[in-house]
Motif scaffolding. Structure first.
Motif, PDB file in Angstrom:
ATOM      1  N   ILE A  93       0.836  -1.204   0.000  1.00  0.00           N
ATOM      2  CA  ILE A  93       0.000   0.000   0.000  1.00  0.00           C
ATOM      3  C   ILE A  93       0.866   1.248   0.000  1.00  0.00           C
ATOM      4  O   ILE A  93       0.627   2.194  -0.757  1.00  0.00           O
ATOM      5  N   CYS A  94       1.895   1.257   0.829  1.00  0.00           N
ATOM      6  CA  CYS A  94       2.776   2.434   0.910  1.00  0.00           C
ATOM      7  C   CYS A  94       3.586   2.624  -0.371  1.00  0.00           C
ATOM      8  O   CYS A  94       3.805   3.755  -0.808  1.00  0.00           O
ATOM      9  N   ARG A 110      -9.721  -4.378   0.066  1.00  0.00           N
ATOM     10  CA  ARG A 110     -10.916  -4.615   0.877  1.00  0.00           C
ATOM     11  C   ARG A 110     -10.779  -4.032   2.277  1.00  0.00           C
ATOM     12  O   ARG A 110     -11.057  -4.680   3.282  1.00  0.00           O
ATOM     13  N   LEU A 111     -10.320  -2.783   2.312  1.00  0.00           N
ATOM     14  CA  LEU A 111     -10.197  -2.032   3.555  1.00  0.00           C
ATOM     15  C   LEU A 111     -11.019  -0.758   3.420  1.00  0.00           C
ATOM     16  O   LEU A 111     -11.504  -0.436   2.339  1.00  0.00           O
ATOM     17  N   THR A 112     -11.142  -0.034   4.514  1.00  0.00           N
ATOM     18  CA  THR A 112     -11.825   1.256   4.436  1.00  0.00           C
ATOM     19  C   THR A 112     -10.830   2.331   4.032  1.00  0.00           C
ATOM     20  O   THR A 112      -9.614   2.159   4.162  1.00  0.00           O
ATOM     21  N   GLY A 113     -11.363   3.449   3.552  1.00  0.00           N
ATOM     22  CA  GLY A 113     -10.501   4.570   3.200  1.00  0.00           C
ATOM     23  C   GLY A 113      -9.716   5.063   4.405  1.00  0.00           C
ATOM     24  O   GLY A 113      -8.562   5.478   4.289  1.00  0.00           O
ATOM     25  N   ASN A 118      -4.558   5.643   7.384  1.00  0.00           N
ATOM     26  CA  ASN A 118      -3.725   5.356   8.559  1.00  0.00           C
ATOM     27  C   ASN A 118      -2.475   4.575   8.188  1.00  0.00           C
ATOM     28  O   ASN A 118      -1.386   4.850   8.705  1.00  0.00           O
ATOM     29  N   ILE A 119      -2.595   3.608   7.296  1.00  0.00           N
ATOM     30  CA  ILE A 119      -1.430   2.823   6.861  1.00  0.00           C
ATOM     31  C   ILE A 119      -0.440   3.729   6.143  1.00  0.00           C
ATOM     32  O   ILE A 119       0.765   3.675   6.401  1.00  0.00           O
ATOM     33  N   ARG A 120      -0.929   4.574   5.269  1.00  0.00           N
ATOM     34  CA  ARG A 120      -0.046   5.507   4.543  1.00  0.00           C
ATOM     35  C   ARG A 120       0.650   6.467   5.511  1.00  0.00           C
ATOM     36  O   ARG A 120       1.826   6.768   5.366  1.00  0.00           O
ATOM     37  N   ARG A 121      -0.077   6.959   6.506  1.00  0.00           N
ATOM     38  CA  ARG A 121       0.476   7.913   7.453  1.00  0.00           C
ATOM     39  C   ARG A 121       1.522   7.267   8.363  1.00  0.00           C
ATOM     40  O   ARG A 121       2.528   7.871   8.692  1.00  0.00           O
TER      41      ARG A 121
END
Length: 138
Positions: A93-94, A110-113, A118-121
């Motif tokens: 994702i990153c 299949r995750l929420t926005g 949060n993963i990106r941050r």
């Protein structure tokens, strides 16, 4: 003894026992093996060649890398396979955050926005780093 090729960037993000298993078996084989053996204490036999659904060379590599994590009886608490999936997913994702929108990644994984944000941050691992402004609950 031939060791499987594993991405060093991925290895650097994994917890110690999971890192050892992936290093010994390779990513795909470790994922398959942890789906059946993960989440419990596993006894790594010293004298058996083939055991626990592993070939003799896989067992030998596993004994070497897990030696520091074994208790006196030769047992190791294996992590669940979902941790391996989660770290690899978060790295992907990153890495592709500039190529795809949050919406596209949320649909693809299949995750929420909000989860994608949060993963990106939080970076590759998705773990909330200390000092990011999160207040203590107590």
């Amino acid at each position: 003894m031939d060791w499987p090729m594993v991405d060093t960037e991925l290895l650097s993000l994994l917890p110690p026992v999971l890192k050892a298993v992936v290093k010994a078996l390779g990513y795909v084989r470790a994922r398959e093996w942890l789906e059946t053996r993960g989440g419990v204490n596993v006894n790594i036999p010293v004298l058996k060649g083939e055991a626990l659904g592993l070939k003799a060379d896989e067992m030998a590599r596993l004994r070497i890398v897990l030696a520091a994590h074994m208790d006196a009886a030769g047992r190791v608490s294996m992590p669940k396979a979902d941790k391996l999936w989660q770290v690899a997913r978060n790295v992907a994702i990153c890495k592709t955050s500039t190529q795809y929108s949050i919406r596209d990644q949320a649909l693809a994984y299949r995750l929420t926005g909000r989860q994608i944000t949060n993963i990106r941050r939080n970076g590759d691992t998705g773990i909330n780093p200390a000092g990011d402004g999160q207040l203590d609950l107590f």
